[in-house]
Design a protein around this motif. Structure first.
Motif, PDB file in Angstrom:
ATOM      1  N   ASN A  80       0.853  -1.175   0.000  1.00 47.43           N
ATOM      2  CA  ASN A  80       0.000   0.000   0.000  1.00 47.43           C
ATOM      3  C   ASN A  80       0.894   1.232   0.000  1.00 47.43           C
ATOM      4  O   ASN A  80       1.402   1.647   1.020  1.00 47.43           O
ATOM      5  N   ARG A  81       1.042   1.833  -1.172  1.00 48.96           N
ATOM      6  CA  ARG A  81       1.962   2.949  -1.326  1.00 48.96           C
ATOM      7  C   ARG A  81       1.444   4.253  -0.720  1.00 48.96           C
ATOM      8  O   ARG A  81       2.160   5.225  -0.631  1.00 48.96           O
ATOM      9  N   ARG A  82       0.194   4.286  -0.304  1.00 50.63           N
ATOM     10  CA  ARG A  82      -0.382   5.506   0.250  1.00 50.63           C
ATOM     11  C   ARG A  82      -0.311   5.562   1.771  1.00 50.63           C
ATOM     12  O   ARG A  82      -0.808   6.490   2.377  1.00 50.63           O
ATOM     13  N   GLN A  83       0.314   4.596   2.386  1.00 49.22           N
ATOM     14  CA  GLN A  83       0.435   4.599   3.840  1.00 49.22           C
ATOM     15  C   GLN A  83       1.373   5.709   4.295  1.00 49.22           C
ATOM     16  O   GLN A  83       2.327   6.061   3.605  1.00 49.22           O
ATOM     17  N   THR A  84       1.120   6.221   5.479  1.00 41.44           N
ATOM     18  CA  THR A  84       2.013   7.215   6.058  1.00 41.44           C
ATOM     19  C   THR A  84       3.182   6.489   6.733  1.00 41.44           C
ATOM     20  O   THR A  84       3.145   5.274   6.947  1.00 41.44           O
ATOM     21  N   VAL A  85       4.184   7.265   7.091  1.00 36.75           N
ATOM     22  CA  VAL A  85       5.347   6.695   7.758  1.00 36.75           C
ATOM     23  C   VAL A  85       4.933   6.124   9.114  1.00 36.75           C
ATOM     24  O   VAL A  85       5.417   5.067   9.529  1.00 36.75           O
ATOM     25  N   ALA A  86       4.025   6.803   9.795  1.00 34.04           N
ATOM     26  CA  ALA A  86       3.562   6.326  11.098  1.00 34.04           C
ATOM     27  C   ALA A  86       2.870   4.971  10.957  1.00 34.04           C
ATOM     28  O   ALA A  86       3.072   4.062  11.778  1.00 34.04           O
ATOM     29  N   GLN A  87       2.056   4.808   9.924  1.00 38.15           N
ATOM     30  CA  GLN A  87       1.378   3.533   9.697  1.00 38.15           C
ATOM     31  C   GLN A  87       2.383   2.432   9.350  1.00 38.15           C
ATOM     32  O   GLN A  87       2.268   1.298   9.825  1.00 38.15           O
ATOM     33  N   LEU A  88       3.364   2.764   8.503  1.00 36.85           N
ATOM     34  CA  LEU A  88       4.388   1.776   8.143  1.00 36.85           C
ATOM     35  C   LEU A  88       5.189   1.352   9.363  1.00 36.85           C
ATOM     36  O   LEU A  88       5.450   0.165   9.563  1.00 36.85           O
ATOM     37  N   ALA A  89       5.564   2.320  10.195  1.00 35.98           N
ATOM     38  CA  ALA A  89       6.329   2.000  11.391  1.00 35.98           C
ATOM     39  C   ALA A  89       5.517   1.117  12.332  1.00 35.98           C
ATOM     40  O   ALA A  89       6.046   0.175  12.921  1.00 35.98           O
ATOM     41  N   ALA A  90       4.214   1.404  12.453  1.00 33.16           N
ATOM     42  CA  ALA A  90       3.357   0.594  13.322  1.00 33.16           C
ATOM     43  C   ALA A  90       3.245  -0.832  12.792  1.00 33.16           C
ATOM     44  O   ALA A  90       3.317  -1.801  13.562  1.00 33.16           O
ATOM     45  N   GLN A  91       3.087  -0.984  11.492  1.00 37.73           N
ATOM     46  CA  GLN A  91       3.007  -2.324  10.890  1.00 37.73           C
ATOM     47  C   GLN A  91       4.322  -3.070  11.060  1.00 37.73           C
ATOM     48  O   GLN A  91       4.349  -4.250  11.365  1.00 37.73           O
ATOM     49  N   TYR A  92       5.429  -2.383  10.822  1.00 35.39           N
ATOM     50  CA  TYR A  92       6.741  -3.015  10.929  1.00 35.39           C
ATOM     51  C   TYR A  92       7.014  -3.453  12.366  1.00 35.39           C
ATOM     52  O   TYR A  92       7.513  -4.541  12.606  1.00 35.39           O
TER      53      TYR A  92
END
Length: 105
Positions: A80-92
């Motif tokens: 999902n290329r539209r995710q924010t950095v905060a969302q990516l960090a939470a997923q990671y």
């Protein structure tokens, strides 16, 4: 500008042996293909300590995200290329033991 790579153990041995046989510092540097200061440093280390090994260590902080984690993060971004950095960090961080801050992601 960074430092040059360390000389190999063979080259260090050549420097010590050439100096023991009486060759000059300039001739020894030409033989091995290094600077005169490298020859002086290696030879003096051998004279003082009796060793020629290099103990250079890596510089800087260790990487927070290793190669496997980098590939995993890349997959998360491609999903999902539209995710924010905060969302990516939470997923990671959801599946990781150690937490990685947002600015690292």
């Amino acid at each position: 500008m960074g430092k040059a790579a360390d000389l190999s153990e063979f080259d260090r041995g050549q420097i010590v042996m050439a100096r023991r046989l009486g060759t000059s510092i300039t001739e020894t540097a030409g033989l091995v293909g290094c600077s005169r200061s490298a020859v002086v440093g290696i030879h003096s280390k051998w004279i003082n300590n009796g060793e020629i090994s290099s103990r250079r260590q890596g510089v800087g902080c260790p990487r927070v995200i290793k190669e496997k984690g980098r590939r995993r993060l890349s997959r998360l971004v491609k999903q999902n290329r539209r995710q924010t950095v905060a969302q990516l960090a939470a997923q990671y961080n959801a599946a990781q033991r150690a937490s990685v801050p947002e600015h690292t992601v």
